[in-house]
Structures are given as C-alpha cells and as structure tokens.
Scaffold this motif. Structure first.
Motif, PDB file in Angstrom:
ATOM      1  N   MET A   1      36.857  10.364  24.187  1.00  0.00           N
ATOM      2  CA  MET A   1      36.564  10.215  22.756  1.00  0.00           C
ATOM      3  C   MET A   1      37.455  11.133  21.917  1.00  0.00           C
ATOM      4  O   MET A   1      37.910  10.779  20.844  1.00  0.00           O
ATOM      5  CB  MET A   1      35.092  10.494  22.491  1.00  0.00           C
ATOM      6  CG  MET A   1      34.664  10.346  21.047  1.00  0.00           C
ATOM      7  SD  MET A   1      32.898  10.644  20.816  1.00  0.00           S
ATOM      8  CE  MET A   1      32.200   9.258  21.711  1.00  0.00           C
ATOM      9  N   GLY A   2      37.716  12.366  22.405  1.00  0.00           N
ATOM     10  CA  GLY A   2      38.599  13.261  21.696  1.00  0.00           C
ATOM     11  C   GLY A   2      37.896  14.056  20.620  1.00  0.00           C
ATOM     12  O   GLY A   2      36.741  13.792  20.279  1.00  0.00           O
ATOM     13  N   LEU A  28      39.191  12.416   4.399  1.00  0.00           N
ATOM     14  CA  LEU A  28      38.091  11.806   3.652  1.00  0.00           C
ATOM     15  C   LEU A  28      37.413  10.706   4.466  1.00  0.00           C
ATOM     16  O   LEU A  28      36.183  10.541   4.393  1.00  0.00           O
ATOM     17  CB  LEU A  28      38.604  11.261   2.320  1.00  0.00           C
ATOM     18  CG  LEU A  28      39.034  12.332   1.311  1.00  0.00           C
ATOM     19  CD1 LEU A  28      39.687  11.693   0.100  1.00  0.00           C
ATOM     20  CD2 LEU A  28      37.842  13.187   0.880  1.00  0.00           C
ATOM     21  N   LEU A  29      38.184   9.961   5.224  1.00  0.00           N
ATOM     22  CA  LEU A  29      37.592   8.952   6.104  1.00  0.00           C
ATOM     23  C   LEU A  29      36.743   9.608   7.186  1.00  0.00           C
ATOM     24  O   LEU A  29      35.672   9.100   7.546  1.00  0.00           O
ATOM     25  CB  LEU A  29      38.681   8.083   6.725  1.00  0.00           C
ATOM     26  CG  LEU A  29      39.394   7.132   5.769  1.00  0.00           C
ATOM     27  CD1 LEU A  29      40.586   6.474   6.455  1.00  0.00           C
ATOM     28  CD2 LEU A  29      38.437   6.063   5.239  1.00  0.00           C
ATOM     29  N   MET A  30      37.205  10.732   7.706  1.00  0.00           N
ATOM     30  CA  MET A  30      36.423  11.457   8.710  1.00  0.00           C
ATOM     31  C   MET A  30      35.130  11.982   8.096  1.00  0.00           C
ATOM     32  O   MET A  30      34.052  11.910   8.712  1.00  0.00           O
ATOM     33  CB  MET A  30      37.240  12.600   9.297  1.00  0.00           C
ATOM     34  CG  MET A  30      36.532  13.347  10.419  1.00  0.00           C
ATOM     35  SD  MET A  30      36.231  12.325  11.894  1.00  0.00           S
ATOM     36  CE  MET A  30      37.913  12.256  12.560  1.00  0.00           C
ATOM     37  N   PRO A  49      33.106  15.780  18.575  1.00  0.00           N
ATOM     38  CA  PRO A  49      33.579  14.466  19.032  1.00  0.00           C
ATOM     39  C   PRO A  49      33.867  13.552  17.840  1.00  0.00           C
ATOM     40  O   PRO A  49      33.216  13.645  16.791  1.00  0.00           O
ATOM     41  CB  PRO A  49      32.394  13.932  19.849  1.00  0.00           C
ATOM     42  CG  PRO A  49      31.550  15.117  20.168  1.00  0.00           C
ATOM     43  CD  PRO A  49      31.737  16.079  19.039  1.00  0.00           C
ATOM     44  N   VAL A  50      34.818  12.667  18.011  1.00  0.00           N
ATOM     45  CA  VAL A  50      35.188  11.730  16.943  1.00  0.00           C
ATOM     46  C   VAL A  50      34.121  10.640  16.820  1.00  0.00           C
ATOM     47  O   VAL A  50      33.719  10.052  17.827  1.00  0.00           O
ATOM     48  CB  VAL A  50      36.558  11.091  17.236  1.00  0.00           C
ATOM     49  CG1 VAL A  50      36.931  10.100  16.143  1.00  0.00           C
ATOM     50  CG2 VAL A  50      37.619  12.166  17.369  1.00  0.00           C
ATOM     51  N   PRO A  51      33.639  10.351  15.621  1.00  0.00           N
ATOM     52  CA  PRO A  51      32.655   9.276  15.457  1.00  0.00           C
ATOM     53  C   PRO A  51      33.197   7.940  15.948  1.00  0.00           C
ATOM     54  O   PRO A  51      34.396   7.652  15.820  1.00  0.00           O
ATOM     55  CB  PRO A  51      32.413   9.246  13.945  1.00  0.00           C
ATOM     56  CG  PRO A  51      32.826  10.592  13.458  1.00  0.00           C
ATOM     57  CD  PRO A  51      33.942  11.032  14.356  1.00  0.00           C
ATOM     58  N   ALA A  52      32.323   7.119  16.470  1.00  0.00           N
ATOM     59  CA  ALA A  52      32.744   5.866  17.089  1.00  0.00           C
ATOM     60  C   ALA A  52      33.424   4.918  16.118  1.00  0.00           C
ATOM     61  O   ALA A  52      34.289   4.130  16.522  1.00  0.00           O
ATOM     62  CB  ALA A  52      31.525   5.183  17.715  1.00  0.00           C
ATOM     63  N   ASP A  53      33.061   4.977  14.838  1.00  0.00           N
ATOM     64  CA  ASP A  53      33.620   4.025  13.880  1.00  0.00           C
ATOM     65  C   ASP A  53      34.856   4.549  13.157  1.00  0.00           C
ATOM     66  O   ASP A  53      35.396   3.868  12.284  1.00  0.00           O
ATOM     67  CB  ASP A  53      32.559   3.620  12.856  1.00  0.00           C
ATOM     68  CG  ASP A  53      32.023   4.797  12.046  1.00  0.00           C
ATOM     69  OD1 ASP A  53      32.229   5.952  12.464  1.00  0.00           O
ATOM     70  OD2 ASP A  53      31.379   4.557  10.996  1.00  0.00           O
ATOM     71  N   TYR A  54      35.330   5.734  13.506  1.00  0.00           N
ATOM     72  CA  TYR A  54      36.446   6.319  12.756  1.00  0.00           C
ATOM     73  C   TYR A  54      37.716   5.494  12.890  1.00  0.00           C
ATOM     74  O   TYR A  54      38.418   5.249  11.902  1.00  0.00           O
ATOM     75  CB  TYR A  54      36.696   7.755  13.213  1.00  0.00           C
ATOM     76  CG  TYR A  54      37.789   8.439  12.425  1.00  0.00           C
ATOM     77  CD1 TYR A  54      37.654   8.682  11.069  1.00  0.00           C
ATOM     78  CD2 TYR A  54      38.978   8.847  13.042  1.00  0.00           C
ATOM     79  CE1 TYR A  54      38.656   9.306  10.333  1.00  0.00           C
ATOM     80  CE2 TYR A  54      39.986   9.476  12.314  1.00  0.00           C
ATOM     81  CZ  TYR A  54      39.816   9.693  10.963  1.00  0.00           C
ATOM     82  OH  TYR A  54      40.817  10.305  10.235  1.00  0.00           O
TER      83      TYR A  54
END
Length: 272
Positions: A1-2, A28-30, A49-54
């Motif tokens: 996921m990173g 801003l997207l994050m 962790p990076v959100p799944a929808d990013y």
C-alpha cells in the motif's frame, strides 16, 4: 500500500503536466482522502498508509477534472463553498470584487441589501453577507443546478440570502446598496482557455457572444434603476475588457473605474 509521503511524491510527478500546482494538488487530494486538513497531512500523516481511493482521485485530476469538483469544496474570501459539476468554480481573482466593495463602504455601516447577478454557487453574495452580517441578499441565476448549490451553501453558512431563477435583473424591481456580478465574459474562440476549464465547467457561465460583451450589454442598462443612493456595483471583467465595459457604463449615465487584481491585471469595473 505504501506510505503517504511516497504517494505524494509520485502523485506530484504524475500531475506535473496537468497542473501548475501539482504538489499542492497532490496534498489536497490526500487531505480529502484522509478526511483531514492539508496541514495535518504534512505534520501528522506522512507515515500513514495511503487511503485506498487516493489513486483514483489522482487519476481524475490527471484526466483534467478540476480539483474543486473532486474535493467538492472551494475556499473563497472568508467562506468555504460546496461546488460540483454544473457550477462555475470560484477563483481567487474574483475576490477583487469584494475588496473593491470593502473599500467603497469603509467607514460606514456597509450595505444593507446586496444583489448578485449570475450568482453560481452563491460565491460573491455569500462572501459579501459574511463580510457584512447586517446585510441581506438576493442571488439570480439561470441554472437550477447552480441555484441548488447556492441554497445549500447559504443554509450551511447560515446567511440571509434568497435565490431566484431569472434573466439577469429583468424581473427585479428593487434598489440595492451593493450589486456584484461575475457574468460570462470569455469569447467563444478565446485560445487561452485551459482545456480542463472548457471540458468540465459550464459553458454558459464562461462564454458570451459579442466578443464576450453580451452579458454586460444586458446588465449595464439596468444599473441606474437598481443602484440605491450611495451604492456601488462591481462587475468582473476579462483583462482586455476594461475600457469597453467602462464605456457601456458611462453611456448608461454612471461613472466607472477599472481596478486590478493581485496579478496587476484589470479585473473589475467599479460603478457609481
């Protein structure tokens, strides 16, 4: 996921060819994906962790969709507005109109009645009402979609605004202390319109006939009957249109001066 830190770097690289503010857009997207502020992302969440929808959000931006449509909001003056497809996205340059109004009413109690012609999501009207809490306002637009956003924004901000569907000021029989308008003023063949703007934002809020002057020809003749004593109208313009719009105002028997935005380009005509 990173981790968020690495994802921001990758997204900024991906968006470089799309946006002049690629890193800011990525952040801003994050923030939107995490349900946090941008500051919180940078101070607290870089190792998360990076959100799944990013990745999907970045993909939409990479395809040219405006950031404000993806996040669903845009800050303007002192308020935050809900926006989405079908409404013109507020621009920082339009704050020049509110600044001009603030200067006009400096040292007074301010306007009591405000009119916004072509209100979109309520941008100028709600910013003015937030600036002068004793004022009430009326916003007019031809778009039912835009008026829906405007009413939602007024309710969320708890500001005393009424919105009606109409053809500029054709059906309005009232005088106002402050009149604001950001009408469509871009010529259809203007080569400087960004592809994302042309593809996603509503054309009826952007483009006008007569080399961009058609809306002013409809609005300006009504200003003498709409402006109250000591009132002011502030009209947003394209940077090449200052003299043409000022001439229309003077032909209607009113005085006009052109004011510039933060980029030192002509941005509005102030009418008294």
């Amino acid at each position: 996921m990173g981790e968020v830190r690495a994802a921001l770097l990758e997204a900024a690289r991906d968006l470089t060819g799309v946006s002049d503010t690629a890193r800011l857009d990525a952040e801003l997207l994050m923030a939107h994906a995490l349900g946090a502020t941008r500051d919180a992302v940078l101070l607290k969440h870089l190792g998360d962790p990076v959100p799944a929808d990013y990745a999907a959000l970045v993909g939409r931006r990479r395809a040219g969709e405006p950031l404000a449509y993806i996040t669903g909001t845009r800050d303007f003056w002192t308020i935050t507005l809900k926006v989405g497809p079908g409404v013109l996205i507020p621009r920082a340059d339009s704050e020049t109109l509110i600044e001009a109004a603030v200067r006009h009413f400096a040292g007074t109690a301010g306007p009591r009645r405000v009119l916004d012609l072509g209100t979109g999501p309520g941008t100028l009207l709600l910013a003015a009402l937030a600036e002068w809490p004793e004022a009430t306002g009326l916003g007019v637009d031809t778009s039912a979609t835009a008026l829906g956003y405007a009413r939602t924004n007024a309710a969320a901000l708890d500001l005393p605004a009424t919105f009606i569907e109409g053809d500029w000021a054709a059906d309005i029989d009232e005088r106002f202390d402050l009149i604001l308008t950001n009408p469509p003023y871009i010529a259809d063949n203007d080569p400087d319109v960004a592809p994302g703007v042309r593809a996603f934002e509503p054309g009826e809020a952007l483009f006008a006939a007569d080399n961009g002057l058609a809306a002013y020809r409809a609005i300006v003749p009504d200003l003498p009957r709409l402006l109250g004593d000591g009132g002011v109208a502030v009209l947003e313009i394209g940077w090449r249109q200052g003299e043409a719009v000022a001439a229309l105002v003077r032909a209607a028997g009113l005085s006009a001066r052109v004011v510039r935005d933060l980029g030192d380009r002509p941005r509005a005509v102030v009418v008294t």
